[in-house]
Motif scaffolding. Sequence first.
Motif, PDB file in Angstrom:
ATOM      1  N   VAL A   1       0.714 -12.130  -3.268  1.00  0.00           N
ATOM      2  CA  VAL A   1       0.056 -10.844  -3.025  1.00  0.00           C
ATOM      3  C   VAL A   1       0.906  -9.727  -3.619  1.00  0.00           C
ATOM      4  N   ALA A   2       2.224  -9.772  -3.388  1.00  0.00           N
ATOM      5  CA  ALA A   2       3.125  -8.764  -3.968  1.00  0.00           C
ATOM      6  C   ALA A   2       3.059  -8.806  -5.495  1.00  0.00           C
ATOM      7  N   ARG A   3       3.001 -10.003  -6.050  1.00  0.00           N
ATOM      8  CA  ARG A   3       2.904 -10.134  -7.505  1.00  0.00           C
ATOM      9  C   ARG A   3       1.611  -9.507  -8.013  1.00  0.00           C
ATOM     10  N   GLY A   4       0.506  -9.819  -7.372  1.00  0.00           N
ATOM     11  CA  GLY A   4      -0.776  -9.251  -7.783  1.00  0.00           C
ATOM     12  C   GLY A   4      -0.769  -7.737  -7.694  1.00  0.00           C
TER      13      GLY A   4
ATOM     14  N   LEU B   1      -2.096   6.157  -9.027  1.00  0.00           N
ATOM     15  CA  LEU B   1      -1.025   5.913  -8.051  1.00  0.00           C
ATOM     16  C   LEU B   1       0.344   6.132  -8.688  1.00  0.00           C
ATOM     17  N   ARG B   2       0.548   5.617  -9.886  1.00  0.00           N
ATOM     18  CA  ARG B   2       1.831   5.806 -10.579  1.00  0.00           C
ATOM     19  C   ARG B   2       2.113   7.281 -10.847  1.00  0.00           C
ATOM     20  N   ALA B   3       1.075   8.034 -11.131  1.00  0.00           N
ATOM     21  CA  ALA B   3       1.239   9.457 -11.437  1.00  0.00           C
ATOM     22  C   ALA B   3       1.476  10.298 -10.194  1.00  0.00           C
ATOM     23  N   ASN B   4       1.203   9.724  -9.025  1.00  0.00           N
ATOM     24  CA  ASN B   4       1.267  10.516  -7.798  1.00  0.00           C
ATOM     25  C   ASN B   4       2.175   9.956  -6.719  1.00  0.00           C
ATOM     26  N   ALA B   5       2.891   8.884  -7.011  1.00  0.00           N
ATOM     27  CA  ALA B   5       3.749   8.275  -5.990  1.00  0.00           C
ATOM     28  C   ALA B   5       4.910   7.537  -6.650  1.00  0.00           C
ATOM     29  N   GLU B   6       5.900   7.218  -5.837  1.00  0.00           N
ATOM     30  CA  GLU B   6       7.012   6.366  -6.237  1.00  0.00           C
ATOM     31  C   GLU B   6       6.864   5.080  -5.425  1.00  0.00           C
ATOM     32  N   VAL B   7       6.668   3.967  -6.128  1.00  0.00           N
ATOM     33  CA  VAL B   7       6.338   2.704  -5.470  1.00  0.00           C
ATOM     34  C   VAL B   7       7.463   1.689  -5.693  1.00  0.00           C
ATOM     35  N   PHE B   8       7.869   1.030  -4.617  1.00  0.00           N
ATOM     36  CA  PHE B   8       8.908   0.001  -4.645  1.00  0.00           C
ATOM     37  C   PHE B   8       8.293  -1.311  -4.164  1.00  0.00           C
ATOM     38  N   VAL B   9       8.550  -2.386  -4.909  1.00  0.00           N
ATOM     39  CA  VAL B   9       8.030  -3.709  -4.539  1.00  0.00           C
ATOM     40  C   VAL B   9       9.185  -4.703  -4.585  1.00  0.00           C
ATOM     41  N   VAL B  10       9.417  -5.395  -3.468  1.00  0.00           N
ATOM     42  CA  VAL B  10      10.422  -6.462  -3.402  1.00  0.00           C
ATOM     43  C   VAL B  10       9.660  -7.759  -3.103  1.00  0.00           C
ATOM     44  N   PRO B  11       9.491  -8.632  -4.111  1.00  0.00           N
ATOM     45  CA  PRO B  11       8.666  -9.824  -3.936  1.00  0.00           C
ATOM     46  C   PRO B  11       9.218 -10.878  -2.974  1.00  0.00           C
ATOM     47  N   ILE B  12      10.542 -10.994  -2.862  1.00  0.00           N
ATOM     48  CA  ILE B  12      11.129 -11.968  -1.920  1.00  0.00           C
ATOM     49  C   ILE B  12      12.300 -11.295  -1.204  1.00  0.00           C
ATOM     50  N   MET B  13      12.198 -11.166   0.104  1.00  0.00           N
ATOM     51  CA  MET B  13      13.318 -10.634   0.881  1.00  0.00           C
ATOM     52  C   MET B  13      14.299 -11.739   1.269  1.00  0.00           C
TER      53      MET B  13
ATOM     54  N   ILE C   1       6.248   4.751  -1.376  1.00  0.00           N
ATOM     55  CA  ILE C   1       5.546   3.547  -0.920  1.00  0.00           C
ATOM     56  C   ILE C   1       6.506   2.375  -1.062  1.00  0.00           C
ATOM     57  N   TRP C   2       6.700   1.635   0.015  1.00  0.00           N
ATOM     58  CA  TRP C   2       7.590   0.468   0.023  1.00  0.00           C
ATOM     59  C   TRP C   2       6.763  -0.760   0.396  1.00  0.00           C
ATOM     60  N   VAL C   3       6.835  -1.795  -0.452  1.00  0.00           N
ATOM     61  CA  VAL C   3       6.141  -3.062  -0.200  1.00  0.00           C
ATOM     62  C   VAL C   3       7.156  -4.178  -0.361  1.00  0.00           C
ATOM     63  N   HIS C   4       7.296  -5.007   0.665  1.00  0.00           N
ATOM     64  CA  HIS C   4       8.132  -6.196   0.485  1.00  0.00           C
ATOM     65  C   HIS C   4       7.426  -7.402   1.078  1.00  0.00           C
ATOM     66  N   ALA C   5       7.852  -8.560   0.607  1.00  0.00           N
ATOM     67  CA  ALA C   5       7.214  -9.809   1.004  1.00  0.00           C
ATOM     68  C   ALA C   5       8.265 -10.843   1.376  1.00  0.00           C
ATOM     69  N   ARG C   6       7.801 -11.815   2.074  1.00  0.00           N
ATOM     70  CA  ARG C   6       8.537 -13.051   2.321  1.00  0.00           C
ATOM     71  C   ARG C   6       9.820 -12.871   3.118  1.00  0.00           C
ATOM     72  N   GLN C   7       9.688 -12.236   4.237  1.00  0.00           N
ATOM     73  CA  GLN C   7      10.816 -12.218   5.160  1.00  0.00           C
ATOM     74  C   GLN C   7      10.937 -13.584   5.831  1.00  0.00           C
TER      75      GLN C   7
ATOM     76  N   LEU D   1      -0.368  -2.615 -10.453  1.00  0.00           N
ATOM     77  CA  LEU D   1       0.306  -1.322 -10.504  1.00  0.00           C
ATOM     78  C   LEU D   1       0.718  -0.930 -11.919  1.00  0.00           C
ATOM     79  N   VAL D   2       1.102  -1.882 -12.746  1.00  0.00           N
ATOM     80  CA  VAL D   2       1.528  -1.574 -14.115  1.00  0.00           C
ATOM     81  C   VAL D   2       0.384  -1.717 -15.128  1.00  0.00           C
ATOM     82  N   SER D   3      -0.809  -1.984 -14.632  1.00  0.00           N
ATOM     83  CA  SER D   3      -1.958  -2.199 -15.515  1.00  0.00           C
ATOM     84  C   SER D   3      -2.566  -0.879 -15.985  1.00  0.00           C
ATOM     85  N   ALA D   4      -3.596  -1.013 -16.812  1.00  0.00           N
ATOM     86  CA  ALA D   4      -4.319   0.150 -17.341  1.00  0.00           C
ATOM     87  C   ALA D   4      -5.431   0.605 -16.402  1.00  0.00           C
TER      88      ALA D   4
END
Length: 168
Positions: free
Chosen positions: A70-73, A88-100, A54-60, A78-81
Motif C-alpha cells: 500500500v505504501a509503495r502504491g 498534493l506535491r505542490a501543496n504539501a510535504e509528504v514523507f513515506v517510510v515503507p518498512i519501519m 503528511i507522514w505515512v509509514h508501514a510495517r511496524q 505520488l510521483v506520477s503525472a
Amino acid sequence: WGPPFTPRDTDKLLAEAAEMLPAAKSFELAKTRGGRLVRGLRVSEATASKPPGIWVHARQHAWESGSCWVARGFAEWLVSADADAKWLRANAEVFVVPIMDVDNAAIGAGGKEAIPRDHNRDWDDAPVYPEVAAAQRMISEIHQKHGLDVYIDLHNPGWDDPIFFFGP
C-alpha cells in the motif's frame, strides 16, 4: 501472510521514485538495533513556506507485508503525472517510510509482541527502537516547522479484524 516486500524492494522503490521525479528524495531515517538502514522518501514541490506535513509509514509489524505494498502504491502515485498527485506535491510535504521494522522484515520474523517490546507499542518517551525514536524526532520537527496535518500508520490486519480510524 502476504507477498514479500524486503528492504531491497524499498531501495528499488526509492530509486525509481527519484528517477521519475527530481522532487522525490530518499532519506535515512535511522539505523536499526541490528545495524540495518530504515529509509524513506520525501516528496514536495510546495512553494509555500509552511506546507502541510503528511507522514505515512508501514510495517511496524514485520509480518504485515501488505502494508508495504500500500505504501509503495501510494509513493508510485505520488510521483506520477496524475493531476491529484501533482496537486498534493505542490501543496504539501509528504514523507513515506515503507518498512519501519526492518530488522524483523529482513530475517522473516513476525515482530508482533516482540521482545523487548512490540515495535508498534514502542511510541513512548523512551523508545527501544532507534527508528521509532528517529520517527518521533522527525515528526516533531515537521510539526514544529509547519504542522503535521496527516499521520498514517499502515497495517495489514486479517480479513475479519476491525479497521481503526482516529481523527481530531
